[in-house]
Design a protein around this motif. Structure first.
Motif, mmCIF file in Angstrom:
data_model
loop_
_atom_site.group_PDB
_atom_site.id
_atom_site.type_symbol
_atom_site.label_atom_id
_atom_site.label_comp_id
_atom_site.label_asym_id
_atom_site.label_seq_id
_atom_site.Cartn_x
_atom_site.Cartn_y
_atom_site.Cartn_z
ATOM 1 N N ALA A 100 -11.022 7.085 -2.268
ATOM 2 C CA ALA A 100 -10.462 6.318 -3.385
ATOM 3 C C ALA A 100 -9.811 7.312 -4.319
ATOM 4 C CB ALA A 100 -11.438 5.469 -3.664
ATOM 5 N N GLN A 101 -10.927 8.427 -4.719
ATOM 6 C CA GLN A 101 -10.113 9.390 -5.594
ATOM 7 C C GLN A 101 -9.028 10.227 -5.134
ATOM 8 O OE1 GLN A 101 -13.658 11.694 -6.279
ATOM 9 N NE2 GLN A 101 -14.846 10.060 -7.605
ATOM 10 N N GLN A 102 -9.316 10.616 -3.558
ATOM 11 C CA GLN A 102 -8.040 11.259 -3.284
ATOM 12 C C GLN A 102 -6.794 10.290 -3.215
ATOM 13 O OE1 GLN A 102 -9.112 12.704 0.620
ATOM 14 N NE2 GLN A 102 -10.831 13.974 -0.121
ATOM 15 N N ALA A 103 -7.045 9.046 -2.963
ATOM 16 C CA ALA A 103 -5.773 8.290 -2.974
ATOM 17 C C ALA A 103 -5.333 7.804 -4.091
ATOM 18 C CB ALA A 103 -6.238 6.864 -2.246
ATOM 19 N N GLY A 104 -6.121 8.244 -5.223
ATOM 20 C CA GLY A 104 -5.696 7.919 -6.742
ATOM 21 C C GLY A 104 -6.006 6.698 -6.992
ATOM 22 N N SER A 137 -15.803 -3.595 0.031
ATOM 23 C CA SER A 137 -15.446 -2.304 -0.662
ATOM 24 C C SER A 137 -14.203 -1.368 -0.284
ATOM 25 C CB SER A 137 -16.669 -1.534 -1.207
ATOM 26 O OG SER A 137 -17.322 -0.996 0.072
ATOM 27 N N GLY A 138 -14.671 -1.300 1.470
ATOM 28 C CA GLY A 138 -13.564 -0.422 2.041
ATOM 29 C C GLY A 138 -12.272 -1.320 2.155
ATOM 30 N N LYS A 139 -12.394 -2.757 2.140
ATOM 31 C CA LYS A 139 -10.836 -3.335 2.103
ATOM 32 C C LYS A 139 -10.399 -3.129 0.742
ATOM 33 C CE LYS A 139 -12.048 -6.891 5.461
ATOM 34 N NZ LYS A 139 -12.289 -8.288 6.024
ATOM 35 N N ARG A 140 -11.249 -3.080 -0.313
ATOM 36 C CA ARG A 140 -10.308 -2.922 -1.674
ATOM 37 C C ARG A 140 -9.912 -1.464 -1.753
ATOM 38 N NH1 ARG A 140 -15.078 -5.667 -3.584
ATOM 39 N NH2 ARG A 140 -16.119 -3.801 -3.827
ATOM 40 N N LEU A 141 -10.578 -0.534 -1.322
ATOM 41 C CA LEU A 141 -10.043 0.951 -1.332
ATOM 42 C C LEU A 141 -8.799 1.044 -0.113
ATOM 43 C CD1 LEU A 141 -13.402 2.859 -1.385
ATOM 44 C CD2 LEU A 141 -11.928 2.696 -3.350
ATOM 45 N N LEU A 142 -8.918 0.225 0.601
ATOM 46 C CA LEU A 142 -7.754 0.403 1.943
ATOM 47 C C LEU A 142 -6.413 -0.199 0.796
ATOM 48 C CD1 LEU A 142 -6.775 0.610 4.595
ATOM 49 C CD2 LEU A 142 -7.513 -1.454 5.201
ATOM 50 N N ALA A 143 -6.611 -1.231 0.147
ATOM 51 C CA ALA A 143 -5.438 -1.779 -0.443
ATOM 52 C C ALA A 143 -4.869 -0.872 -1.557
ATOM 53 C CB ALA A 143 -5.793 -3.086 -1.065
ATOM 54 N N GLU A 144 -5.734 0.103 -2.000
ATOM 55 C CA GLU A 144 -5.342 1.049 -2.948
ATOM 56 C C GLU A 144 -4.892 2.315 -2.515
ATOM 57 O OE1 GLU A 144 -8.709 1.141 -5.713
ATOM 58 O OE2 GLU A 144 -8.287 -0.845 -6.529
ATOM 59 N N ALA A 145 -4.819 2.611 -1.030
ATOM 60 C CA ALA A 145 -4.482 3.926 -0.580
ATOM 61 C C ALA A 145 -3.016 4.221 -0.999
ATOM 62 C CB ALA A 145 -4.752 3.740 0.974
ATOM 63 N N LYS A 146 -2.762 5.333 -1.232
ATOM 64 C CA LYS A 146 -1.586 5.977 -1.688
ATOM 65 C C LYS A 146 -0.710 6.701 -0.772
ATOM 66 C CE LYS A 146 -1.765 4.046 -5.803
ATOM 67 N NZ LYS A 146 -2.185 4.838 -6.799
ATOM 68 N N SER A 147 -1.547 7.347 0.412
ATOM 69 C CA SER A 147 -0.902 8.421 1.426
ATOM 70 C C SER A 147 -1.284 7.535 2.847
ATOM 71 C CB SER A 147 -1.300 9.619 1.229
ATOM 72 O OG SER A 147 -2.792 9.793 1.644
ATOM 73 N N LEU A 148 -0.156 8.013 3.845
ATOM 74 C CA LEU A 148 -0.411 7.589 5.134
ATOM 75 C C LEU A 148 -2.011 8.282 5.465
ATOM 76 C CD1 LEU A 148 0.581 6.164 7.497
ATOM 77 C CD2 LEU A 148 1.864 8.128 8.266
ATOM 78 N N ASP A 149 -2.200 9.261 5.191
ATOM 79 C CA ASP A 149 -3.547 9.956 5.803
ATOM 80 C C ASP A 149 -4.824 9.053 5.390
ATOM 81 O OD1 ASP A 149 -2.036 11.897 7.147
ATOM 82 O OD2 ASP A 149 -2.323 13.457 5.629
ATOM 83 N N ASP A 150 -4.590 8.737 4.002
ATOM 84 C CA ASP A 150 -5.718 8.120 3.624
ATOM 85 C C ASP A 150 -5.936 6.585 4.021
ATOM 86 O OD1 ASP A 150 -6.472 10.132 1.844
ATOM 87 O OD2 ASP A 150 -5.193 9.477 0.280
ATOM 88 N N LEU A 151 -4.720 5.916 4.391
ATOM 89 C CA LEU A 151 -4.460 4.722 4.940
ATOM 90 C C LEU A 151 -5.059 4.642 6.455
ATOM 91 C CD1 LEU A 151 -3.452 1.855 4.654
ATOM 92 C CD2 LEU A 151 -1.312 2.728 5.678
ATOM 93 N N VAL A 152 -4.753 5.761 7.161
ATOM 94 C CA VAL A 152 -5.400 5.561 8.670
ATOM 95 C C VAL A 152 -6.839 6.081 8.532
ATOM 96 C CG1 VAL A 152 -5.453 7.019 10.611
ATOM 97 C CG2 VAL A 152 -3.239 6.507 9.593
ATOM 98 N N MET A 153 -7.317 6.834 7.728
ATOM 99 C CA MET A 153 -8.604 7.272 7.385
ATOM 100 C C MET A 153 -9.429 5.966 7.079
ATOM 101 S SD MET A 153 -10.578 10.255 5.500
ATOM 102 C CE MET A 153 -9.408 11.388 6.487
ATOM 103 N N LEU A 154 -9.190 5.391 6.112
ATOM 104 C CA LEU A 154 -9.582 4.135 5.487
ATOM 105 C C LEU A 154 -9.606 2.801 6.759
ATOM 106 C CD1 LEU A 154 -8.520 4.285 1.643
ATOM 107 C CD2 LEU A 154 -10.756 4.669 2.737
#
Length: 310
Positions: free
Chosen positions: A49-53, A176-193
């Protein structure tokens, strides 16, 4: 002069109060961070989440853990039983067994029958509500002459409590994972989450399947009913005590079975050995005889006398 002193003292008090409030807020925020991290299901998704902003969700209200209710009437117990009854007519009493199960709110889970002249047998598996277990067993015993009864219980209360706690924790991790997934800012973060959320959902589904299995076993007891006809014999399987003699008996039976198979194979091959082996042996014998004659020629009497006459 006196007024200036009072003002100075007031300002100093305000400054001290502000510093104390600031330090209190700082300590509260510091103490809240580990709790928030635990609520978010570990540091892995928090770092993502911190990396995704995205900012981590605020921790919920503190809840006091309550001890599970472990009273006798609240425990989770699995009842299993078996009963063997000798009856006059197996088919008629099998219908009565079905009626007893249905009347108790259960059902028949399996029915296996073998017919014979006075030696009929039936093995019926019943699923009965746990609170009717004892009453149903007593009703089944009244169908005829009871020959055998076995009842087993297994207390799975701790397992149920543990599964409930693990399911609740896993649900919080999935949310919590779904909330962080909704806040992902990059494609790498989206795939990982997405991968992390899918893993957590799979773990939660596995836990829920185990909980459903335990709930089924605790809510519905299993009773195996064996009905024997007047002349039916009881199987003695499993009556032999374990130990050296049992192992010796099993080993002897295995040896006899192996020798039986070997003799069967030899009996099947013997005609072929006789039909093909004897002619082959005769041919080999003749070939060896002719070879000996070729290496040792026969000497005639005339050839032996010629040197002496010379």
């Amino acid at each position: 002069m006196r007024k200036r002193g009072i003002i100075a003292v007031s300002l100093a008090g305000l400054l001290l109060a502000g510093c104390g409030a600031g330090s209190s807020d700082t300590s509260e925020n510091t103490a809240a961070k580990p709790a928030a991290a635990r609520a978010e299901g570990g540091g892995a998704l928090t770092d993502q989440a911190q990396q995704a902003g995205g900012a981590a969700p605020a921790p919920g209200k503190d809840t006091t853990a309550q001890a599970p209710d472990l009273r006798i009437d609240q425990r989770s117990i699995i009842y299993t039983g078996s009963i063997t009854v000798r009856v006059k007519n197996v088919n008629d009493d099998a219908a009565k067994v079905t009626g007893i199960a249905t009347g108790a709110g259960g059902f028949v889970g399996g029915d296996e029958r073998h017919s014979g002249d006075g030696s009929s047998t039936a093995t019926i598996k019943l699923r009965i509500p746990a609170d009717k277990f004892t009453a149903v067993v007593d009703q089944l015993a009244g169908l005829g002459d009871e020959e055998n009864r076995g009842i087993n219980t297994e207390d799975v209360t701790e397992a149920v409590v543990d599964l409930d706690a693990r399911i609740e924790v896993q649900k919080a991790r999935v949310e919590s994972g779904k909330r962080l997934l909704a806040e992902a800012k990059s494609l790498d973060d989206l795939v990982m989450l997405e991968r992390e959320v899918a893993t957590r959902e799979s773990d939660m589904a596995s836990l829920e399947a185990k909980k459903r299995r335990l709930s089924d076993l605790t809510s519905l007891s299993t009773i195996t009913v064996i009905l024997l006809g007047p002349n039916a014999s009881v199987s003695d399987d499993g009556d032999e005590p374990p130990g050296f003699l049992s192992g010796l008996s099993n080993g002897w039976n295995a040896l006899v079975a192996s020798l039986g198979v070997l003799l069967t194979v030899l009996g099947a091959l013997l005609p072929w050995i006789i039909a093909l082996g004897l002619p082959a042996w005769a041919v080999l014998h003749l070939i060896r005889r002719y070879r000996r004659r070729d290496h040792h020629p026969v000497v005639t009497p005339a050839a032996e006398a010629s040197p002496s006459s010379t």
